[in-house]
Design a protein around this motif. Structure first.
Motif, PDB file in Angstrom:
ATOM      1  N   TRP A 136     -23.690  19.546 -24.759  1.00 25.34           N
ATOM      2  CA  TRP A 136     -22.609  19.142 -23.865  1.00 25.34           C
ATOM      3  C   TRP A 136     -23.032  19.154 -22.411  1.00 25.34           C
ATOM      4  CZ3 TRP A 136     -18.152  22.492 -26.267  1.00 25.34           C
ATOM      5  CH2 TRP A 136     -17.931  22.054 -27.579  1.00 25.34           C
ATOM      6  N   ASP A 137     -24.332  19.246 -22.140  1.00 27.58           N
ATOM      7  CA  ASP A 137     -24.844  19.159 -20.780  1.00 27.58           C
ATOM      8  C   ASP A 137     -25.623  17.851 -20.675  1.00 27.58           C
ATOM      9  OD1 ASP A 137     -25.337  19.824 -18.216  1.00 27.58           O
ATOM     10  OD2 ASP A 137     -26.647  21.534 -18.626  1.00 27.58           O
ATOM     11  N   VAL A 138     -25.853  17.364 -19.464  1.00 28.47           N
ATOM     12  CA  VAL A 138     -26.600  16.124 -19.250  1.00 28.47           C
ATOM     13  C   VAL A 138     -27.958  16.469 -18.640  1.00 28.47           C
ATOM     14  CG1 VAL A 138     -26.616  13.894 -18.084  1.00 28.47           C
ATOM     15  CG2 VAL A 138     -24.463  14.836 -18.922  1.00 28.47           C
ATOM     16  N   PRO A 139     -29.062  16.055 -19.261  1.00 29.38           N
ATOM     17  CA  PRO A 139     -30.393  16.462 -18.792  1.00 29.38           C
ATOM     18  C   PRO A 139     -30.923  15.654 -17.617  1.00 29.38           C
ATOM     19  CG  PRO A 139     -30.625  15.126 -20.750  1.00 29.38           C
ATOM     20  CD  PRO A 139     -29.144  15.279 -20.511  1.00 29.38           C
ATOM     21  N   ALA A 140     -30.068  15.349 -16.645  1.00 30.30           N
ATOM     22  CA  ALA A 140     -30.524  14.596 -15.469  1.00 30.30           C
ATOM     23  C   ALA A 140     -31.585  15.400 -14.720  1.00 30.30           C
ATOM     24  CB  ALA A 140     -29.344  14.301 -14.547  1.00 30.30           C
TER      25      ALA A 140
ATOM     26  N   LEU B 243     -42.257  12.651 -20.185  1.00 36.10           N
ATOM     27  CA  LEU B 243     -40.881  12.183 -20.075  1.00 36.10           C
ATOM     28  C   LEU B 243     -40.337  12.531 -18.705  1.00 36.10           C
ATOM     29  CD1 LEU B 243     -38.194  11.084 -21.258  1.00 36.10           C
ATOM     30  CD2 LEU B 243     -37.740  13.409 -22.068  1.00 36.10           C
ATOM     31  N   GLU B 244     -39.773  11.538 -18.027  1.00 35.35           N
ATOM     32  CA  GLU B 244     -39.156  11.749 -16.723  1.00 35.35           C
ATOM     33  C   GLU B 244     -37.763  11.119 -16.738  1.00 35.35           C
ATOM     34  OE1 GLU B 244     -41.643  10.330 -13.560  1.00 35.35           O
ATOM     35  OE2 GLU B 244     -43.484  11.049 -14.531  1.00 35.35           O
ATOM     36  N   LEU B 245     -36.755  11.937 -16.429  1.00 29.00           N
ATOM     37  CA  LEU B 245     -35.380  11.455 -16.366  1.00 29.00           C
ATOM     38  C   LEU B 245     -34.899  11.469 -14.923  1.00 29.00           C
ATOM     39  CD1 LEU B 245     -33.864  13.317 -19.437  1.00 29.00           C
ATOM     40  CD2 LEU B 245     -34.321  10.880 -19.255  1.00 29.00           C
ATOM     41  N   GLY B 246     -34.118  10.462 -14.548  1.00 26.99           N
ATOM     42  CA  GLY B 246     -33.610  10.356 -13.190  1.00 26.99           C
ATOM     43  C   GLY B 246     -32.810  11.576 -12.780  1.00 26.99           C
ATOM     44  N   ALA B 247     -32.811  11.874 -11.493  1.00 29.14           N
ATOM     45  CA  ALA B 247     -32.164  13.085 -10.990  1.00 29.14           C
ATOM     46  C   ALA B 247     -30.647  13.005 -11.049  1.00 29.14           C
ATOM     47  CB  ALA B 247     -32.606  13.353  -9.552  1.00 29.14           C
ATOM     48  N   GLU B 248     -30.085  11.794 -11.073  1.00 30.84           N
ATOM     49  CA  GLU B 248     -28.635  11.660 -11.040  1.00 30.84           C
ATOM     50  C   GLU B 248     -28.156  10.637 -12.059  1.00 30.84           C
ATOM     51  OE1 GLU B 248     -27.274  10.711  -7.166  1.00 30.84           O
ATOM     52  OE2 GLU B 248     -27.985  12.567  -6.237  1.00 30.84           O
ATOM     53  N   GLU B 249     -26.978  10.922 -12.608  1.00 30.82           N
ATOM     54  CA  GLU B 249     -26.302   9.973 -13.484  1.00 30.82           C
ATOM     55  C   GLU B 249     -25.579   8.954 -12.612  1.00 30.82           C
ATOM     56  OE1 GLU B 249     -22.392  10.010 -16.396  1.00 30.82           O
ATOM     57  OE2 GLU B 249     -23.514  11.872 -16.069  1.00 30.82           O
ATOM     58  N   LYS B 250     -25.709   7.674 -12.919  1.00 28.51           N
ATOM     59  CA  LYS B 250     -25.049   6.625 -12.150  1.00 28.51           C
ATOM     60  C   LYS B 250     -24.405   5.625 -13.094  1.00 28.51           C
ATOM     61  CE  LYS B 250     -25.801   3.267  -8.428  1.00 28.51           C
ATOM     62  NZ  LYS B 250     -26.774   2.646  -7.519  1.00 28.51           N
ATOM     63  N   ASP B 251     -23.110   5.413 -12.899  1.00 29.02           N
ATOM     64  CA  ASP B 251     -22.346   4.483 -13.743  1.00 29.02           C
ATOM     65  C   ASP B 251     -22.494   4.819 -15.219  1.00 29.02           C
ATOM     66  OD1 ASP B 251     -21.543   3.072 -11.462  1.00 29.02           O
ATOM     67  OD2 ASP B 251     -23.318   1.770 -11.540  1.00 29.02           O
ATOM     68  N   GLY B 252     -22.518   6.127 -15.510  1.00 31.45           N
ATOM     69  CA  GLY B 252     -22.582   6.566 -16.896  1.00 31.45           C
ATOM     70  C   GLY B 252     -23.943   6.419 -17.547  1.00 31.45           C
ATOM     71  N   LYS B 253     -24.994   6.233 -16.738  1.00 35.34           N
ATOM     72  CA  LYS B 253     -26.338   6.074 -17.306  1.00 35.34           C
ATOM     73  C   LYS B 253     -27.363   6.890 -16.524  1.00 35.34           C
ATOM     74  CE  LYS B 253     -25.628   1.514 -19.371  1.00 35.34           C
ATOM     75  NZ  LYS B 253     -26.159   0.137 -19.526  1.00 35.34           N
ATOM     76  N   ILE B 254     -28.468   7.223 -17.207  1.00 33.24           N
ATOM     77  CA  ILE B 254     -29.576   7.934 -16.580  1.00 33.24           C
ATOM     78  C   ILE B 254     -30.844   7.112 -16.794  1.00 33.24           C
ATOM     79  CG2 ILE B 254     -31.002  10.013 -16.600  1.00 33.24           C
ATOM     80  CD1 ILE B 254     -28.672  11.563 -17.598  1.00 33.24           C
ATOM     81  N   PRO B 255     -31.538   6.735 -15.711  1.00 35.51           N
ATOM     82  CA  PRO B 255     -32.803   6.019 -15.862  1.00 35.51           C
ATOM     83  C   PRO B 255     -33.906   6.999 -16.265  1.00 35.51           C
ATOM     84  CG  PRO B 255     -32.382   6.415 -13.546  1.00 35.51           C
ATOM     85  CD  PRO B 255     -31.181   6.930 -14.282  1.00 35.51           C
TER      86      PRO B 255
ATOM     87  N   SER C 223     -48.628   6.449 -34.054  1.00 45.49           N
ATOM     88  CA  SER C 223     -47.442   5.852 -33.445  1.00 45.49           C
ATOM     89  C   SER C 223     -47.372   6.183 -31.957  1.00 45.49           C
ATOM     90  CB  SER C 223     -46.177   6.363 -34.137  1.00 45.49           C
ATOM     91  OG  SER C 223     -46.152   5.981 -35.493  1.00 45.49           O
ATOM     92  N   THR C 224     -47.114   5.155 -31.154  1.00 44.68           N
ATOM     93  CA  THR C 224     -47.036   5.317 -29.707  1.00 44.68           C
ATOM     94  C   THR C 224     -45.950   4.409 -29.151  1.00 44.68           C
ATOM     95  OG1 THR C 224     -49.388   5.840 -29.527  1.00 44.68           O
ATOM     96  CG2 THR C 224     -48.273   5.148 -27.514  1.00 44.68           C
ATOM     97  N   VAL C 225     -45.095   4.971 -28.275  1.00 43.36           N
ATOM     98  CA  VAL C 225     -44.121   4.167 -27.550  1.00 43.36           C
ATOM     99  C   VAL C 225     -44.186   4.570 -26.078  1.00 43.36           C
ATOM    100  CG1 VAL C 225     -42.557   3.778 -29.488  1.00 43.36           C
ATOM    101  CG2 VAL C 225     -42.270   5.803 -28.084  1.00 43.36           C
ATOM    102  N   ALA C 226     -44.031   3.604 -25.196  1.00 41.72           N
ATOM    103  CA  ALA C 226     -44.125   3.887 -23.765  1.00 41.72           C
ATOM    104  C   ALA C 226     -43.337   2.854 -22.984  1.00 41.72           C
ATOM    105  CB  ALA C 226     -45.587   3.885 -23.319  1.00 41.72           C
ATOM    106  N   GLY C 227     -42.802   3.290 -21.832  1.00 45.83           N
ATOM    107  CA  GLY C 227     -42.093   2.367 -20.960  1.00 45.83           C
ATOM    108  C   GLY C 227     -40.874   3.008 -20.333  1.00 45.83           C
ATOM    109  N   THR C 228     -39.994   2.173 -19.797  1.00 42.12           N
ATOM    110  CA  THR C 228     -38.805   2.632 -19.084  1.00 42.12           C
ATOM    111  C   THR C 228     -37.548   2.406 -19.922  1.00 42.12           C
ATOM    112  OG1 THR C 228     -38.528   0.475 -18.026  1.00 42.12           O
ATOM    113  CG2 THR C 228     -39.875   2.105 -16.873  1.00 42.12           C
ATOM    114  N   PHE C 229     -36.477   3.103 -19.545  1.00 39.32           N
ATOM    115  CA  PHE C 229     -35.198   2.945 -20.244  1.00 39.32           C
ATOM    116  C   PHE C 229     -34.070   3.327 -19.300  1.00 39.32           C
ATOM    117  CE2 PHE C 229     -36.857   7.182 -21.119  1.00 39.32           C
ATOM    118  CZ  PHE C 229     -35.803   7.995 -20.747  1.00 39.32           C
ATOM    119  N   ASN C 230     -32.860   2.930 -19.659  1.00 41.61           N
ATOM    120  CA  ASN C 230     -31.655   3.307 -18.927  1.00 41.61           C
ATOM    121  C   ASN C 230     -30.674   3.820 -19.974  1.00 41.61           C
ATOM    122  OD1 ASN C 230     -30.410   3.607 -16.464  1.00 41.61           O
ATOM    123  ND2 ASN C 230     -29.459   1.588 -16.474  1.00 41.61           N
ATOM    124  N   ALA C 231     -30.588   5.145 -20.125  1.00 40.83           N
ATOM    125  CA  ALA C 231     -29.854   5.755 -21.233  1.00 40.83           C
ATOM    126  C   ALA C 231     -28.381   5.959 -20.893  1.00 40.83           C
ATOM    127  CB  ALA C 231     -30.495   7.086 -21.609  1.00 40.83           C
ATOM    128  N   GLU C 232     -27.519   5.456 -21.760  1.00 45.24           N
ATOM    129  CA  GLU C 232     -26.076   5.681 -21.626  1.00 45.24           C
ATOM    130  C   GLU C 232     -25.769   7.145 -21.931  1.00 45.24           C
ATOM    131  OE1 GLU C 232     -21.950   4.393 -23.961  1.00 45.24           O
ATOM    132  OE2 GLU C 232     -23.896   3.534 -24.541  1.00 45.24           O
TER     133      GLU C 232
END
Length: 417
Positions: free
Chosen positions: A129-133, A176-188, A201-210
């Protein structure tokens, strides 16, 4: 009702233990969730002082001479995470990010349209129930399992095949790097994950998580979240109303659902639980969203059906998918009140169908009466008349509607030998 810290913790733990299963690769184990929920509200522990043992002097050594500093090994440069949406390979299958979300401290990345064809989830990024920003995680291949987030991957060998999954607790590498702030209900964020499976198996790149689900913000529940977790929290608050220390156990939630959109949203669930040494019992609650927050609209009896008691009854010319369950629920509830007035009705489901050309329809209802081991089914015949759709009668066991010609057909009885 004012909630102290102890009550909020109890609510949180009950929701975690009683919640229904979520996405296939979403939930961490309940024990870890309970620990992390309690941790949200606990005070910061006092610092621990660790005393070091005195250095042992060996023969021939000069205690006053400083030890020679060991040469520092050169660190390899960290791999660069590509500045493009996450992609790669999972168990030999191509992975291309379609959507991402964070819920209960779990980051989920999905590939493919709905339903997903592959998924990657990283667990334990924050307390439940916490947000990992602002969370940054680096895991080397030799990191011990008890200090690394859990990783789960899911995939299908073919489009129609059953999903397969595998979990990794160590021997993988992660940036893994998550944005410092939630914006419009999403975290980059961005990540690079390499797994120790045979396919590398390898995955890499950017995302914008709801950001999904119910959460605690600064010690207070966020009742604006459109999630069944929110309904569960409100239900437990009702159960503890007037007695925050009430002993509640064996909590399970059933038939949780949300409907509508915006401030016109409604919700429903059934909770089954045991209070103290009493026999197990059940309660049903209806919810509505008003002024941006969820609240309890009312409680139903176990003999009542949710679809028969909407906030606003659909008109006779409403869409059949909305109208048929309402009409069928009201009819069935009235019939059961006469036949079995003291028995609860459970596990109610509806299946509607029409032949618009012939102005004929059917709503099949499946339900289980209290004490019955197996469900019962009943089908109602509906016709679209001048005033709209109306139930005409219940179909007999040997009757069925032919939707190709709008006729009611009667099955011939089998001949006795």
């Amino acid at each position: 009702m004012a909630l102290d810290k102890k009550t909020v913790i109890q609510l949180a733990v009950l929701v975690v233990l009683g919640g229904a299963a979520a996405a296939y690769f979403l939930l961490p184990d309940s024990g870890a969730l309970v620990d992390s929920v309690v941790g949200i509200f606990e005070d910061k522990p006092a610092a621990t002082t660790v005393k070091k043992a005195p250095a042992i002097k060996r023969r021939g050594e000069d205690a006053s001479a400083p030890a020679a500093a060991p040469a520092k090994p050169k660190r390899a440069a960290a791999p660069v995470i590509p500045n493009e949406p996450v992609k790669g390979m999972v168990s030999g299958k191509p992975f291309s990010l379609e959507r991402a979300y964070v819920q209960n401290g779990v980051l989920v990345l999905l590939s493919g349209k709905d339903p997903a064809t592959a998924g990657v989830s990283i667990h334990g990024l924050s307390k439940a129930w916490d947000v990992p920003a602002g969370k940054n995680v680096k895991v080397a291949a030799d990191t011990k399992a008890d200090s690394a987030p859990g990783v789960r991957v899911s995939w299908k060998d073919d489009a129609d095949g059953a999903p397969q999954s595998r979990e990794f607790k160590d021997h993988y590498t992660l940036q893994l790097e998550l944005g410092a702030e939630e914006k419009d209900g999403k975290i980059p964020g961005k990540l690079l994950l390499t797994l120790p499976d045979d396919q590398k198996s390898t995955v890499a790149g950017t995302f914008n998580a709801e950001v999904r689900g119910f959460r605690i913000v600064n010690g207070k529940p966020d009742l604006s979240a459109d999630a069944t977790d929110t309904l569960e929290y409100l239900t437990l608050q009702e159960l503890l109303k007037g007695d925050p220390g009430r002993n509640i156990a064996d909590v399970t939630f059933h038939d949780q659902r949300l409907a509508g959109s915006g401030d016109a949203m409604t919700g429903y669930l059934e909770v089954r639980y045991r209070a103290g040494d009493a026999a197990p019992t059940a309660e049903r609650y209806q919810f509505m969203k008003a002024q941006g927050e969820w609240k309890v609209r009312g409680q139903l009896k176990l003999t009542q059906i949710d679809e028969a008691h909407p906030v606003k009854a659909p008109g006779a010319k409403a869409p059949y998918a909305e109208l048929f369950p309402y009409l069928a629920a009201r009819r069935l509830e009235a019939e059961l009140a006469k036949r079995s007035p003291k028995k609860g009705v459970y596990d109610v489901g509806f299946e509607s169908r029409i032949a618009d050309k012939y102005k004929i329809g059917q709503c099949e209802v499946s339900y289980r009466l209290e004490g019955a081991a197996e469900p019962t089914k009943i089908s109602y015949l509906l016709r679209n008349k001048a005033k709209g759709w109306q139930i005409e009668r219940a179909l007999r066991a040997n009757e069925k509607i032919n939707f190709d010609n709008g006729r009611i057909e009667v099955a011939k009885a089998a001949k006795k030998k």
